[in-house]
Every structure is written in structure tokens, then in C-alpha cells.
Design an enzyme around this catalytic site. Structure first.
Site, mmCIF file in Angstrom:
data_model
loop_
_atom_site.group_PDB
_atom_site.id
_atom_site.type_symbol
_atom_site.label_atom_id
_atom_site.label_comp_id
_atom_site.label_asym_id
_atom_site.label_seq_id
_atom_site.Cartn_x
_atom_site.Cartn_y
_atom_site.Cartn_z
ATOM 1 N N THR A 70 28.548 -17.296 44.120
ATOM 2 C CA THR A 70 29.413 -17.351 42.937
ATOM 3 C C THR A 70 30.292 -18.598 42.952
ATOM 4 O O THR A 70 30.367 -19.340 41.971
ATOM 5 C CB THR A 70 30.280 -16.086 42.846
ATOM 6 O OG1 THR A 70 29.442 -14.976 42.498
ATOM 7 C CG2 THR A 70 31.360 -16.230 41.778
ATOM 8 N N GLN A 177 18.739 -16.330 44.493
ATOM 9 C CA GLN A 177 17.713 -15.310 44.745
ATOM 10 C C GLN A 177 16.414 -15.901 45.279
ATOM 11 O O GLN A 177 15.626 -15.191 45.900
ATOM 12 C CB GLN A 177 17.425 -14.520 43.466
ATOM 13 C CG GLN A 177 18.490 -13.528 43.072
ATOM 14 C CD GLN A 177 18.608 -12.355 44.038
ATOM 15 O OE1 GLN A 177 17.767 -12.135 44.907
ATOM 16 N NE2 GLN A 177 19.665 -11.569 43.882
ATOM 17 N N SER A 197 22.930 -18.973 48.803
ATOM 18 C CA SER A 197 23.850 -18.046 49.453
ATOM 19 C C SER A 197 23.245 -17.480 50.725
ATOM 20 O O SER A 197 22.038 -17.249 50.806
ATOM 21 C CB SER A 197 24.211 -16.908 48.489
ATOM 22 O OG SER A 197 25.134 -16.023 49.075
ATOM 23 N N SER A 198 24.095 -17.227 51.697
ATOM 24 C CA SER A 198 23.668 -16.770 53.015
ATOM 25 C C SER A 198 23.229 -15.307 53.062
ATOM 26 O O SER A 198 22.218 -14.966 53.674
ATOM 27 C CB SER A 198 24.826 -16.982 54.008
ATOM 28 O OG SER A 198 24.633 -16.290 55.212
ATOM 29 N N CYS A 323 26.804 -7.410 40.974
ATOM 30 C CA CYS A 323 28.011 -8.000 40.379
ATOM 31 C C CYS A 323 28.387 -7.336 39.061
ATOM 32 O O CYS A 323 29.445 -7.597 38.506
ATOM 33 C CB CYS A 323 27.796 -9.494 40.159
ATOM 34 S SG CYS A 323 27.525 -10.403 41.698
#
Length: 377
Positions: A70, A177, A197-198, A323
Site C-alpha cells: 500500500t 500479487q 510486497s513481502s 483490504c
């Protein structure tokens, strides 16, 4: 509990946990400190930056670590449009972007920007002709996701990039994703910027990254920020980054084999749904899709009911992006692909991961069959 919500988050791998523990013990210093302990942390950070940049085919000078997908999306878009605002005020995105971007563009409209939200077809893909028609002399940036987090549909990124580059429009793509599931290479894809993202690839939560091609100008969102070359403030999470990069290396190393295994699980699930004649429709693109995400519409039943019933039977699935949990409105993606509001509320998402088995899929389908039969009675 059977976990089939890997698209929401993943458990940390043993390797990622080990990397975090070792880094936190041996490289605990602030990477901005000038003493040796800080320098050791800075050296590890530099190595991690090189390694992650290599995995995405990028230049290490354009890689900035963040707190997650984000923040990566927000800072990437805001940093680039601020630096190019003198060229125009028109932006392009899609109706099916992740909430972090969709809400950002809504906010930017209140700040004087004009935004075009591209429509998608019933499979979730944009129309390239509509994209070209949307571009104006005032267009400075387009942000189009690599894949949808709810139905898994992938966009024709290379074709999109060609059209945007022809008009000098900066291209950002949310790859949160897709990274670690399908190949992400900024040069081959032709994109200028991406977000990853991790925690989607078995690394820790609270860690992510932005890539911005070093040739693209950006202006920091934070006055006098000193960390990450001024991209963001705050002490850099070196142990988390080391763990993230460890997970990323593993995901990319085994990408082809894992892609094939996950696609087999996906196709198996679809074939068994048809064999059992369940009142379930498959959503998303039949060919251009992620192997680990399967969107379903359970006819005559709200997705939230199906999800809660599955949970009662010990199976974790979702009704879409985590989310958006708690929102009363139906999925934007479902509405965008042409569903009526009641139909959109019938959506559930199952997502597979490295520990998903065929037996777990069979159990899920048995439970869905039971739930559907009980609903009829």
C-alpha cells in the site's frame, strides 16, 4: 484449519524466519549510523537492494524499500506525478485497481487532477483501444495493475507499455500479487515503476519495495526525508528486508515449478466443480490469469455466508481483498465485469499456496456441496 487465503497473506517460510533472526541479531544497527555497527547494517542493506533489483531486472539505484504494498503504491504514484505536474494533470487507471490505488486516485481528483478509470471486459481485462483513446497531451501517468487480486486476471502489460511509451506517459504497475508467482521483469514488461510486497511471498509483514526507473524523475512526498535516498522517512527495517529478499529469492528460484503445481491445483478445482455440478461459476480470464487465485460466484448465496460456513467447517477462504473486509458495498471488480449488485455479493475467492494439497481442495468442494444442499432445504 485448511488455509486457502494465500492471496491475503502468507505464513513466513522457515528460511525467511531464519534470515530475520540472524539479521536482527547480527545487523541490528541503524543503517544510517556512521559507526561500524551501523555500517555493517548498511552493507547488508546494500546487498539486499542489489539482489532484489536483480530479481526484477532493474537498476539497484531505482529500488526503495517501504512498509508494504500500500505504501509502495501511494509513494510511487505521488512521487512521480508531483515531479511531472508541470506537464499536465491527467491520470489513467482502471476500475479494478487495489483499494490503495483506487482510493488514492479518488483523492487526487479532489486535488485538481483529472482521472480516467478504464473499464474492463467480463474477464477483467482492459481494452487497449480504450486506453489509447484515453491518452491526451495532458496525460502524465497511468497506473494499471499486473493482476487483479480478486479474480486473478492479468493485464497485457507489454502491449500497454508500448502504447503509453509512444505518448511519453509514465507507467506504474501494482505487482504485489504477481511478484514471485509469474515473471516480473521491468525491462521485458516495459514499465517505469512497480510495487511489490513481502508478505505475499512468505516473507514478513510490514516490508515492501518500490522500483522507479532511475531515468524517471520523482519528488519526495516528505520534506527533508533522509532514509531510502529521501524517498521516505523512518529507520530502515534491515532485518525485515533481509527476510523479504530471502523469500523473494526462493520464490523466483522455484517460480516455474511452483507455477505449474499451482495451475494444476486451479484446473483440478475447476474440473471437480463441473463434475460435481455445483452451482458455482468461475470468474476471471480463462487463460490470462494467476495460477494461485480462483474467483467463484456461488449462485443463490451471499459470499459472506459461504465464507462463514466454510470457516465453521475449518476452511479459510475470503470474499475478496482483505483490504475491503467490513465494507458493505459489493466487490468493485465484480461490478466492473458486469455483475448486478446481488450477483456481485455472491463472490468468494480461494487462493492456493505452497502447502495446498489436492486433499484440501477435495475437502473444500465437499463442504461447498454440503453448504449448497443445506441452502436448498
Amino acid at each position: 484449519m485448511i488455509y486457502l487465503d494465500y492471496a491475503a497473506t502468507t505464513p513466513m517460510s522457515e528460511e525467511a524466519l531464519t534470515a530475520y533472526t540472524k539479521a536482527a541479531s547480527s545487523y541490528f544497527g541503524n543503517s544510517s549510523s556512521l559507526h561500524d555497527i551501523g555500517s555493517h547494517a548498511a552493507q547488508l542493506l546494500h546487498i539486499c537492494r542489489q539482489q532484489l533489483a536483480e530479481l526484477i531486472g532493474g537498476d539497484e539505484r531505482g529500488l526503495y524499500f517501504t512498509s508494504g504494498g500500500t505504501e509502495s503504491n501511494l509513494l510511487a504514484v505521488r512521487s512521480m506525478i508531483e515531479a511531472h505536474r508541470h506537464k499536465g494533470n491527467h491520470l489513467i487507471t482502471t476500475a479494478t485497481e487495489h483499494a490503495s490505488l483506487y482510493h488514492l486516485f479518488q483523492q487526487l481528483e479532489t486535488e485538481g487532477y483529472e482521472v480516467t478509470y478504464l473499464s474492463v471486459d467480463r474477464f477483467g481485462q482492459i481494452d487497449l483501444a480504450e486506453l489509447e483513446n484515453a491518452i491526451t497531451p495532458q496525460t502524465i501517468l497511468a497506473s494499471i495493475q499486473h493482476a487483479n487480486s480478486e479474480i486473478g486476471t492479468t493485464q497485457p502489460i507489454q502491449e500497454i507499455a508500448k502504447r503509453l511509451r509512444k505518448h511519453g506517459v509514465i507507467f506504474h504497475s501494482d505487482c504485489v500479487q504477481t511478484f514471485g508467482k509469474i515473471q516480473v521483469d521491468v525491462q521485458k514488461m516495459g514499465i517505469d515503476s512497480l510495487s511489490i510486497s513481502s508478505h505475499k511471498i512468505y516473507g514478513p509483514k510490514g516490508v515492501g519495495a518500490v522500483y522507479i526507473d532511475p531515468r524517471i524523475k520523482w519528488t519526495s512526498c516528505f520534506l527533508q526525508a533522509t532514509h531510502e535516498f529521501g524517498f521516505r522517512p523512518g529507520t530502515v527495517n534491515v532485518p525485515g528486508i533481509a527476510s523479504f529478499v530471502t523469500a523473494a529469492q526462493q520464490a523466483c528460484e522455484h517460480l516455474a515449478d511452483e507455477h505449474a503445481r499451482l495451475e494444476h491445483l486451479r484446473q483440478y478445482t475447476i474440473s471437480r466443480i463441473h463434475e460435481k455440478r455445483l452451482p458455482v461459476a468461475i470468474e476471471g480470464h480463462p487463460d490470462a490469469h494467476l495460477p494461485n487465485i480462483l474467483g467463484l460466484s456461488v449462485q443463490g448465496m451471499e459470499g459472506q455466508y459461504a465464507m462463514l460456513e466454510c470457516n465453521r467447517y475449518g476452511i479459510a477462504i475470503s470474499t475478496g481483498s482483505a483490504c475491503q473486509v467490513g465494507k458493505q458495498a459489493p466487490s468493485r471488480t465484480m461490478i466492473a465485469i458486469g455483475k448486478e449488485e446481488d450477483e456481485a455479493k455472491q463472490f468468494v475467492r480461494i487462493s492456493f499456496g505452497k502447502w495446498t494439497t489436492l486433499n484440501e481442495i477435495d475437502r473444500l468442494l465437499t463442504v461447498l456441496e454440503t453448504i449448497c444442499q443445506q441452502r436448498k432445504e
